[in-house]
Design a protein around this motif. Structure first.
Motif, mmCIF file in Angstrom:
data_model
loop_
_atom_site.group_PDB
_atom_site.id
_atom_site.type_symbol
_atom_site.label_atom_id
_atom_site.label_comp_id
_atom_site.label_asym_id
_atom_site.label_seq_id
_atom_site.Cartn_x
_atom_site.Cartn_y
_atom_site.Cartn_z
ATOM 1 N N LYS A 1 30.218 -0.381 -14.213
ATOM 2 C CA LYS A 1 31.575 -0.026 -14.641
ATOM 3 C C LYS A 1 32.539 -0.043 -13.458
ATOM 4 O O LYS A 1 32.190 0.384 -12.366
ATOM 5 N N GLY A 2 33.764 -0.531 -13.696
ATOM 6 C CA GLY A 2 34.788 -0.518 -12.658
ATOM 7 C C GLY A 2 35.565 -1.812 -12.577
ATOM 8 O O GLY A 2 35.655 -2.531 -13.559
ATOM 9 N N PRO A 3 36.102 -2.141 -11.383
ATOM 10 C CA PRO A 3 37.008 -3.281 -11.230
ATOM 11 C C PRO A 3 36.324 -4.632 -11.040
ATOM 12 O O PRO A 3 36.984 -5.636 -10.812
ATOM 13 N N LEU A 4 35.003 -4.654 -11.110
ATOM 14 C CA LEU A 4 34.278 -5.896 -10.862
ATOM 15 C C LEU A 4 33.926 -6.624 -12.154
ATOM 16 O O LEU A 4 33.808 -6.006 -13.211
ATOM 17 N N LYS A 5 33.716 -7.929 -12.031
ATOM 18 C CA LYS A 5 33.111 -8.688 -13.129
ATOM 19 C C LYS A 5 31.605 -8.448 -13.102
ATOM 20 O O LYS A 5 30.971 -8.289 -14.125
ATOM 21 N N TYR A 6 31.056 -8.468 -11.871
ATOM 22 C CA TYR A 6 29.626 -8.225 -11.702
ATOM 23 C C TYR A 6 29.338 -7.863 -10.247
ATOM 24 O O TYR A 6 30.153 -8.104 -9.357
ATOM 25 N N LEU A 7 28.165 -7.282 -10.032
ATOM 26 C CA LEU A 7 27.653 -6.982 -8.696
ATOM 27 C C LEU A 7 26.144 -7.024 -8.769
ATOM 28 O O LEU A 7 25.540 -6.404 -9.653
ATOM 29 N N ASN A 8 25.539 -7.773 -7.881
ATOM 30 C CA ASN A 8 24.090 -7.783 -7.701
ATOM 31 C C ASN A 8 23.836 -7.592 -6.216
ATOM 32 O O ASN A 8 24.423 -8.290 -5.391
ATOM 33 N N ASN A 9 22.969 -6.654 -5.903
ATOM 34 C CA ASN A 9 22.712 -6.317 -4.518
ATOM 35 C C ASN A 9 21.268 -5.867 -4.389
ATOM 36 O O ASN A 9 20.767 -5.171 -5.264
ATOM 37 N N HIS A 10 20.596 -6.309 -3.335
ATOM 38 C CA HIS A 10 19.266 -5.764 -3.069
ATOM 39 C C HIS A 10 19.038 -5.616 -1.574
ATOM 40 O O HIS A 10 19.646 -6.303 -0.758
#
Length: 164
Positions: free
Chosen positions: A80-89
């Protein structure tokens, strides 16, 4: 879309580095631009984290789902928030002699083209600064590490860095 992948060998154990990255609530103490962090909805090794990021006049809040694999990896996905997506590892691979190879990857995109353009200009430098902040925090918490005694300096060895 902003993507960055980096591997680096650091003079700390995989457990030490995992503990540092998994402690999301402490991020405001040492990460640039993280103004606040809150954990909510913990279920086993999964929790949701709210982060407030601020840079100059920009202040945004987002929520992510964090999945912990103790001592091995931390996976983050956007919810949730201002992003379209986020993937992080973050992956932590023991190297022997008290060293650990970290495999860091982040890929995200803002909904706002304006924010995306602004971040795009600063992205690679911002990510390098963030990774350096984790290294500095590790030195602060755990000391200089074994590799410093072997002439490698206080920073880790940069194995590969691949901005996109």
């Amino acid at each position: 879309m902003a993507t960055h992948a980096e591997t680096r060998i650091l003079p700390y154990s995989s457990q030490q580095l995992y503990d540092l990255v998994a402690d999301v609530e402490r991020y405001p103490e040492f990460l640039p631009w993280v103004k606040a962090a809150r954990i909510r909805g913990r279920q086993g090794n999964v929790f949701h984290a709210d982060l407030i990021i601020g840079f100059k006049m920009i202040r945004e809040r987002y929520t992510s789902r964090v999945t912990l694999t103790p001592g091995e990896r931390v996976d983050v996905t956007y919810t949730k928030g201002p992003l379209k997506y986020l993937n992080n590892h973050w992956k932590f691979i023991p190297q022997g002699n008290g060293e650990c190879l970290i495999d860091f990857y982040v890929d995200f995109e803002f909904r706002s083209r304006l924010l995306q353009r602004m971040i795009g200009m600063l992205f690679n430098e911002a990510v390098r600064r963030m990774v350096s902040s984790f290294e500095a925090r590790a030195r602060q918490l755990y000391g200089p590490g074994r590799a410093r005694d072997e002439g490698l300096g206080s920073r880790g060895k940069d194995v590969s860095s691949e901005p996109a």
